[in-house]
Design an enzyme around this catalytic site. Structure first.
Site, PDB file in Angstrom:
ATOM      1  N   ARG A  90      14.544  90.074   1.317  1.00 16.65           N
ATOM      2  CA  ARG A  90      15.797  89.725   0.639  1.00 16.65           C
ATOM      3  C   ARG A  90      16.702  90.941   0.485  1.00 16.65           C
ATOM      4  NH1 ARG A  90      15.036  84.537  -1.573  1.00 16.65           N
ATOM      5  NH2 ARG A  90      12.966  84.121  -2.415  1.00 16.65           N
ATOM      6  N   ASP A 146      22.454  80.401  -0.561  1.00 15.67           N
ATOM      7  CA  ASP A 146      22.351  81.344   0.553  1.00 15.67           C
ATOM      8  C   ASP A 146      22.556  80.658   1.894  1.00 15.67           C
ATOM      9  OD1 ASP A 146      19.896  79.957   0.414  1.00 15.67           O
ATOM     10  OD2 ASP A 146      18.646  81.751   0.568  1.00 15.67           O
ATOM     11  N   ASP A 204      20.634  74.310   5.149  1.00 15.39           N
ATOM     12  CA  ASP A 204      19.744  74.076   6.285  1.00 15.39           C
ATOM     13  C   ASP A 204      19.565  72.568   6.450  1.00 15.39           C
ATOM     14  OD1 ASP A 204      17.840  74.901   8.287  1.00 15.39           O
ATOM     15  OD2 ASP A 204      16.222  74.679   6.851  1.00 15.39           O
ATOM     16  N   PHE A 224      15.456  81.453  12.536  1.00 19.16           N
ATOM     17  CA  PHE A 224      15.049  81.809  11.177  1.00 19.16           C
ATOM     18  C   PHE A 224      15.611  83.187  10.863  1.00 19.16           C
ATOM     19  CE2 PHE A 224      12.516  82.955   7.553  1.00 19.16           C
ATOM     20  CZ  PHE A 224      12.636  81.783   6.821  1.00 19.16           C
TER      21      PHE A 224
HETATM   22  P1  IMP Z   1      17.705  73.170   2.689  1.00 20.08           P
HETATM   23  O1  IMP Z   1      16.756  72.883   3.834  1.00 20.08           O
HETATM   24  O2  IMP Z   1      19.148  72.962   3.095  1.00 20.08           O
HETATM   25  O3  IMP Z   1      17.303  72.420   1.475  1.00 20.08           O
HETATM   26  O4  IMP Z   1      17.577  74.721   2.380  1.00 20.08           O
HETATM   27  C1  IMP Z   1      16.648  75.151   1.442  1.00 20.08           C
HETATM   28  C2  IMP Z   1      16.365  76.600   1.454  1.00 20.08           C
HETATM   29  O5  IMP Z   1      15.613  76.894   2.621  1.00 20.08           O
HETATM   30  C3  IMP Z   1      17.506  77.596   1.496  1.00 20.08           C
HETATM   31  O6  IMP Z   1      18.133  77.799   0.255  1.00 20.08           O
HETATM   32  C4  IMP Z   1      16.717  78.825   1.898  1.00 20.08           C
HETATM   33  O7  IMP Z   1      16.075  79.382   0.761  1.00 20.08           O
HETATM   34  C5  IMP Z   1      15.671  78.267   2.845  1.00 20.08           C
HETATM   35  N1  IMP Z   1      16.020  78.530   4.258  1.00 20.08           N
HETATM   36  C6  IMP Z   1      16.487  77.667   5.179  1.00 20.08           C
HETATM   37  N2  IMP Z   1      16.692  78.277   6.364  1.00 20.08           N
HETATM   38  C7  IMP Z   1      16.337  79.574   6.178  1.00 20.08           C
HETATM   39  C8  IMP Z   1      16.335  80.736   7.020  1.00 20.08           C
HETATM   40  O8  IMP Z   1      16.689  80.741   8.214  1.00 20.08           O
HETATM   41  N3  IMP Z   1      15.894  81.886   6.450  1.00 20.08           N
HETATM   42  C9  IMP Z   1      15.501  81.978   5.148  1.00 20.08           C
HETATM   43  N4  IMP Z   1      15.501  80.922   4.315  1.00 20.08           N
HETATM   44  C10 IMP Z   1      15.920  79.734   4.840  1.00 20.08           C
HETATM   45 MG    MG Z   2      14.271  80.719   0.243  1.00 24.84          MG
END
Ligand code: IMP
Ligand code: MG
Length: 185
Positions: free
Chosen positions: A164, A99, A102, A151
């Site tokens: 979602r 999705d 981040d 966010f």
């Molecule tokens: P990572 O920090 O790249 O490992 O991202 C991990 C997970 O954090 C993503 O797959 C999302 O589930 C969640 N995430 C990061 N940023 C957001 C946001 O702005 N909204 C909702 N979920 C987020």
């Molecule tokens: Mg999530």
């Protein structure tokens, strides 16, 4: 739910045309090469299901589940809950679909795990990319939209398990994620 959204970042029509564009890129990249789309649950379930229906070439579908336990809007310790069977990974060309990219921790860990399990090739496709938040170097091979450090919820993305099912992507009002934990239920 709509009341908790400060503003809409991508509406349904924008999501549709962005997904069409990336589906065409993916189709061109894999034409004539068998591949498996690996949807990273739970967040990518909606994006992945829209994406694959716009890719008119043979593909297989698999799922992996990752959760990061943070305080709601910050990602924390990463747990990999389940993986596809070994036979669905070994020797395959995998396209991980998530999705949002981040910090990069989830996808970089998953790419490593897939290689460890014998994948022939691992690429990635994300619906959203928040480059300002990267903590580990990671570039997605395909991405639909870039977003600022906000966010966001909707179209699969959650806050504390909710939102979602919004059909668009919106920025959540600050008061919805900054209210005291006891009132957050
Ligand atoms: P990572 O920090 O790249 O490992 O991202 C991990 C997970 O954090 C993503 O797959 C999302 O589930 C969640 N995430 C990061 N940023 C957001 C946001 O702005 N909204 C909702 N979920 C987020
Ligand atoms: Mg999530």
């Amino acid at each position: 739910m709509d009341h908790d959204v400060e503003r809409i970042l991508f509406n349904e029509a924008e999501i549709r045309s962005g997904t069409d564009r990336v589906a065409a890129e993916v189709t061109a990249a894999y034409a004539g090469r068998p591949f498996t789309v690996v949807s990273v649950l739970k967040g990518s379930c909606i994006f992945a299901s829209d994406l694959i229906r716009r890719i008119p070439i043979p593909l297989e579908l698999a799922f992996v589940s990752a959760s990061s336990y943070g305080d709601g809007t910050q990602s924390g310790r990463l747990a990999l809950n389940f993986f596809p069977a070994e036979s669905e990974i070994a020797g395959r060309n995998l396209l991980l679909v998530d999705d949002i990219l981040d910090t990069g921790k989830t996808l970089s860990r998953l790419v490593g795990e897939m290689h460890k399990r014998g994948a022939a090739e691992v690429r990635s496709c994300v619906f959203l990319d928040k480059p300002a938040r990267r903590a580990v170097p990671f570039r997605a091979d395909f991405r639909v939209f870039e977003v600022d450090d906000l966010f966001v919820v909707g179209y699969g993305l959650d806050f504390a398990g909710h939102y979602r099912n919004l059909p668009y992507v919106g920025a959540l009002k600050r008061e919805c994620y900054e209210r005291p934990r006891s009132a957050a239920r």
